[in-house]
Design an enzyme around this catalytic site. Structure first.
Site, PDB file in Angstrom:
ATOM      1  CE  LYS A   9      30.796  34.182  42.192  1.00 15.79           C
ATOM      2  NZ  LYS A   9      30.048  33.434  43.249  1.00 15.79           N
ATOM      3  CG  MET A  43      39.282  40.320  49.658  1.00 12.59           C
ATOM      4  SD  MET A  43      41.063  40.216  49.989  1.00 12.59           S
ATOM      5  CE  MET A  43      41.200  41.314  51.404  1.00 12.59           C
ATOM      6  N   GLY A  44      36.102  37.325  50.673  1.00 13.13           N
ATOM      7  CA  GLY A  44      35.365  36.303  51.399  1.00 13.13           C
ATOM      8  C   GLY A  44      33.885  36.573  51.429  1.00 13.13           C
ATOM      9  CG  LEU A  68      30.119  39.760  46.329  1.00 10.08           C
ATOM     10  CD1 LEU A  68      30.406  41.143  46.917  1.00 10.08           C
ATOM     11  CD2 LEU A  68      28.747  39.746  45.663  1.00 10.08           C
ATOM     12  N   GLY A  90      35.488  38.330  43.801  1.00 15.79           N
ATOM     13  CA  GLY A  90      36.404  39.453  43.633  1.00 15.79           C
ATOM     14  C   GLY A  90      37.788  39.077  43.146  1.00 15.79           C
ATOM     15  N   GLY A  91      38.458  38.151  43.836  1.00 15.00           N
ATOM     16  CA  GLY A  91      39.800  37.749  43.440  1.00 15.00           C
ATOM     17  C   GLY A  91      39.824  37.076  42.088  1.00 15.00           C
ATOM     18  CB  SER A  97      36.200  39.393  39.077  1.00 16.65           C
ATOM     19  OG  SER A  97      35.792  40.258  38.040  1.00 16.65           O
ATOM     20  CG  ASP A 130      33.942  31.191  41.067  1.00 14.87           C
ATOM     21  OD1 ASP A 130      33.353  30.166  40.687  1.00 14.87           O
ATOM     22  OD2 ASP A 130      33.715  31.741  42.155  1.00 14.87           O
TER      23      ASP A 130
END
EC number: 2.7.1.148
Length: 293
Positions: free
Chosen positions: A16, A100-101, A104, A106-107, A109, A141
């Site tokens: 995202k 990571m970090g 975006l 990632g985790g 999602s 998120d």
């Protein structure tokens, strides 16, 4: 994505972008009130799920720096298992693509894709609202990715309203630095009193190409991050010399929007040697949206 009674493979966990991010207040519990628009991208991690009959949840691929027991994917699966009492288990493979970090999601999602995929694989048929309530327990998120549409977000990110966004191509550049979100939120110089805007304010301008994304709002975290991390500041400056650009989330990724894939790839080709850039198309809907009703 393949779908059978025993496995679900090639499940995308999309990235995202925060098209803008305003911090409008701080709560007594330390959480911050935000306003943002979340944009889904056709780019992300890929997860594979295989049914187990022994009831165990197992991550079968190593994720450097993320112990299995603390991985949001494993936590999401165990949370769903405990909530429903299902006797099923699952093997989870993760093909990591997103840094990571990076801001975006990632985790988060990955966790949402796990909830959606297991809702189908375990034949639970939980409604979307129930999955979103579970998702809140995993992170601010995660509910957005269960919501599954581009969204105007408020509160701590859990109050979501669908927005229709035009198709765009994005160049996302990620410096080789990890930005801890908690560090930025706790910085005394962080703006915490941005004036509230409305979804109408945003929709009134979002079809304009002039100066986008600079034509609406800002990322209130960007100034703090660029003052602390020279690598992020360097990327912002370089990309902004090409086209209007903005940091997403708490960084470190920086993005710019283009009308076509060709324009985005042309900018990507000019990136300095060693920089990590990805070209991705916008999405209107999460690829697993149909896995909840």
């Amino acid at each position: 994505m393949t779908d059978s009674t025993r496995s679900l493979r090639n499940c995308l966990a999309p990235a995202k972008l925060n098209l803008f991010l305003h911090i409008t207040g701080r709560r007594p519990n330390g959480y911050h009130d935000l306003q943002s628009v979340f944009q889904l991208l056709n780019w992300g991690d890929t997860l594979h799920f295989t049914l187990r009959d022994d009831g165990r949840v197992a991550r079968v691929t190593d994720v450097p720096g993320v112990p299995e027991e603390s991985d949001l994917v494993v936590r999401a699966a165990n949370l769903l298992k405990a909530h429903t009492g299902t006797a099923h288990g699952v093997d989870i493979e993760i093909d990591k693509c997103l840094p990571m970090g990076a801001g975006l999601g990632g985790g988060s999602s990955d966790a949402a894709t796990t909830l959606l995929a297991l809702n189908r694989l375990w034949q639970l048929d939980l409604p979307r609202a129930e999955l979103q309530s579970l998702a809140v327990k995993l992170g601010a998120d995660v509910p957005f990715f269960i919501f599954g549409k581009n969204a105007f977000a408020e509160g701590i990110g859990e109050e979501l309203a669908e927005v229709q966004l035009p198709t765009r191509w994005f160049l996302v550049v990620t410096p080789r630095v990890h930005v801890p979100t908690a560090e930025i939120f706790s910085d005394e110089l962080l703006t915490r009193d941005s004036k509230r805007v409305t979804i109408t304010d945003f929709l009134a301008q979002q079809n304009s190409d002039a100066g986008w994304p600079d034509s609406f709002g800002r990322n209130d975290m960007q100034q703090v991050v660029t003052s602390k991390y020279a690598e992020v500041a360097q990327v912002v400056k370089w990309l902004y010399d090409v086209t209007p650009a903005r940091m997403t989330g708490s960084g470190a990724s920086v993005f710019a929007a283009f009308r076509s894939k060709h324009e985005a790839e042309a900018a990507q080709a000019k990136l300095p040697t060693g920089w990590n850039g990805a070209v991705a198309e916008s999405l209107n809907e999460h690829p697993l949206f149909a896995f909840a009703s």
